[in-house]
Design a protein around this motif. Structure first.
Motif, PDB file in Angstrom:
ATOM      1  N   ALA A  44       0.875  -1.180   0.000  1.00 17.36           N
ATOM      2  CA  ALA A  44       0.000   0.000   0.000  1.00 17.36           C
ATOM      3  C   ALA A  44       0.909   1.225   0.000  1.00 17.36           C
ATOM      4  CB  ALA A  44      -0.903   0.007   1.226  1.00 17.36           C
ATOM      5  N   LEU A  45       0.464   2.286  -0.659  1.00 17.26           N
ATOM      6  CA  LEU A  45       1.215   3.535  -0.725  1.00 17.26           C
ATOM      7  C   LEU A  45       0.294   4.679  -0.347  1.00 17.26           C
ATOM      8  CD1 LEU A  45       3.908   5.021  -1.750  1.00 17.26           C
ATOM      9  CD2 LEU A  45       2.591   5.433  -3.834  1.00 17.26           C
ATOM     10  N   ILE A  46       0.769   5.525   0.561  1.00 19.52           N
ATOM     11  CA  ILE A  46       0.016   6.715   0.960  1.00 19.52           C
ATOM     12  C   ILE A  46       0.947   7.910   0.843  1.00 19.52           C
ATOM     13  CG2 ILE A  46      -1.138   7.901   2.871  1.00 19.52           C
ATOM     14  CD1 ILE A  46      -2.004   5.094   3.869  1.00 19.52           C
ATOM     15  N   VAL A  47       0.475   8.963   0.182  1.00 23.48           N
ATOM     16  CA  VAL A  47       1.239  10.204   0.040  1.00 23.48           C
ATOM     17  C   VAL A  47       0.435  11.313   0.701  1.00 23.48           C
ATOM     18  CG1 VAL A  47       2.304  11.833  -1.556  1.00 23.48           C
ATOM     19  CG2 VAL A  47       2.210   9.394  -2.142  1.00 23.48           C
ATOM     20  N   ASP A  48       1.049  11.964   1.697  1.00 21.92           N
ATOM     21  CA  ASP A  48       0.322  13.037   2.367  1.00 21.92           C
ATOM     22  C   ASP A  48       1.239  14.171   2.795  1.00 21.92           C
ATOM     23  OD1 ASP A  48       1.500  11.996   4.717  1.00 21.92           O
ATOM     24  OD2 ASP A  48      -0.331  11.004   5.355  1.00 21.92           O
ATOM     25  N   ASP A  49       0.599  15.277   3.144  1.00 15.83           N
ATOM     26  CA  ASP A  49       1.266  16.529   3.520  1.00 15.83           C
ATOM     27  C   ASP A  49       0.800  16.905   4.923  1.00 15.83           C
ATOM     28  OD1 ASP A  49       1.964  19.209   3.947  1.00 15.83           O
ATOM     29  OD2 ASP A  49       0.780  19.984   2.279  1.00 15.83           O
ATOM     30  N   PRO A  50       1.646  16.700   5.954  1.00 20.36           N
ATOM     31  CA  PRO A  50       1.237  17.038   7.311  1.00 20.36           C
ATOM     32  C   PRO A  50       1.265  18.540   7.607  1.00 20.36           C
ATOM     33  CG  PRO A  50       3.499  16.294   7.326  1.00 20.36           C
ATOM     34  CD  PRO A  50       2.990  16.117   5.909  1.00 20.36           C
ATOM     35  N   ASP A  51       1.775  19.340   6.673  1.00 17.63           N
ATOM     36  CA  ASP A  51       1.906  20.776   6.894  1.00 17.63           C
ATOM     37  C   ASP A  51       0.725  21.589   6.363  1.00 17.63           C
ATOM     38  OD1 ASP A  51       4.474  20.301   8.007  1.00 17.63           O
ATOM     39  OD2 ASP A  51       5.310  20.218   5.984  1.00 17.63           O
ATOM     40  N   ALA A  52      -0.289  20.917   5.837  1.00 17.01           N
ATOM     41  CA  ALA A  52      -1.455  21.631   5.301  1.00 17.01           C
ATOM     42  C   ALA A  52      -2.158  22.392   6.430  1.00 17.01           C
ATOM     43  CB  ALA A  52      -2.407  20.649   4.635  1.00 17.01           C
ATOM     44  N   PRO A  53      -2.672  23.583   6.135  1.00 13.54           N
ATOM     45  CA  PRO A  53      -3.261  24.428   7.173  1.00 13.54           C
ATOM     46  C   PRO A  53      -4.458  23.802   7.900  1.00 13.54           C
ATOM     47  CG  PRO A  53      -3.145  25.609   5.066  1.00 13.54           C
ATOM     48  CD  PRO A  53      -2.652  24.226   4.835  1.00 13.54           C
ATOM     49  N   MET A  54      -5.214  22.946   7.221  1.00 13.60           N
ATOM     50  CA  MET A  54      -6.414  22.363   7.834  1.00 13.60           C
ATOM     51  C   MET A  54      -6.171  20.934   8.317  1.00 13.60           C
ATOM     52  SD  MET A  54      -9.229  23.956   5.176  1.00 13.60           S
ATOM     53  CE  MET A  54     -10.516  22.907   5.771  1.00 13.60           C
ATOM     54  N   GLY A  55      -4.910  20.556   8.510  1.00 14.70           N
ATOM     55  CA  GLY A  55      -4.579  19.194   8.921  1.00 14.70           C
ATOM     56  C   GLY A  55      -3.965  18.438   7.759  1.00 14.70           C
ATOM     57  N   THR A  56      -3.538  17.220   8.011  1.00 11.22           N
ATOM     58  CA  THR A  56      -2.851  16.426   6.997  1.00 11.22           C
ATOM     59  C   THR A  56      -3.706  16.278   5.738  1.00 11.22           C
ATOM     60  OG1 THR A  56      -1.611  15.226   8.671  1.00 11.22           O
ATOM     61  CG2 THR A  56      -1.792  14.188   6.517  1.00 11.22           C
TER      62      THR A  56
END
Length: 154
Positions: A44-56
């Motif tokens: 499984a692959l997950i790509v995310d941005d924890p720095d987004a203003p409204m949460g990950t």
């Protein structure tokens, strides 16, 4: 055990080229990984941005990636369930899309984590599952994992 996840587009901690972002072609980068531990049934692959203003912010969710795969090509042609003959399932990202949506921070430099998991099962989920659903289904099935972090600013 850990997986080594790499990309020929950027190194760990380096800037992600614009062509993989909303300011460029918005295509997925090529990714590659080493052999998983014995007993691996899928990835499984997950790509995310924890720095987004409204949460990950989730940019890409793939699951049930076949165990014989050791890479994903650039601009992976995946929308829904299949890539060529391989049954890779695409989950829903934070934009509500079942595809890769590249980095697009509103301001500043953000970190983007590409996380690959080797699982001892295939996930009993349908295409369009969310990151939270995939993570819940993966619980207690992770044999190894690895991550690649890139940064991006507009």
């Amino acid at each position: 055990m850990s997986l080594e996840l790499t990309s020929d587009a950027f190194g760990n901690g380096q800037s992600i080229p614009a062509k993989y972002s909303c300011t460029g072609k918005n295509i997925s980068p090529a990714l590659a990984w080493n052999d998983p531990p014995a007993g691996t049934q899928s990835f499984a692959l997950i790509v995310d941005d924890p720095d987004a203003p409204m949460g990950t912010w989730v940019h890409w969710v793939l699951f049930n990636i076949p165990t014989d795969m050791r890479n994903l090509q650039e601009d992976l042609p995946i929308t829904g369930k299949n890539v060529d003959q391989n049954a890779i399932y695409v989950g829903k990202n934070s934009s509500g899309n079942t595809r890769y949506d590249g980095p697009c921070p509103p301001s500043g430099t953000h970190r983007y984590y590409f996380k690959l998991y080797a699982l001892d099962t295939t996930l009993n989920l349908l295409p369009g599952a969310t990151k939270d659903q995939v993570l819940a289904e993966m619980e207690e099935h992770i044999l190894a994992w690895g991550e690649l972090m890139g940064t991006f600013s507009k």
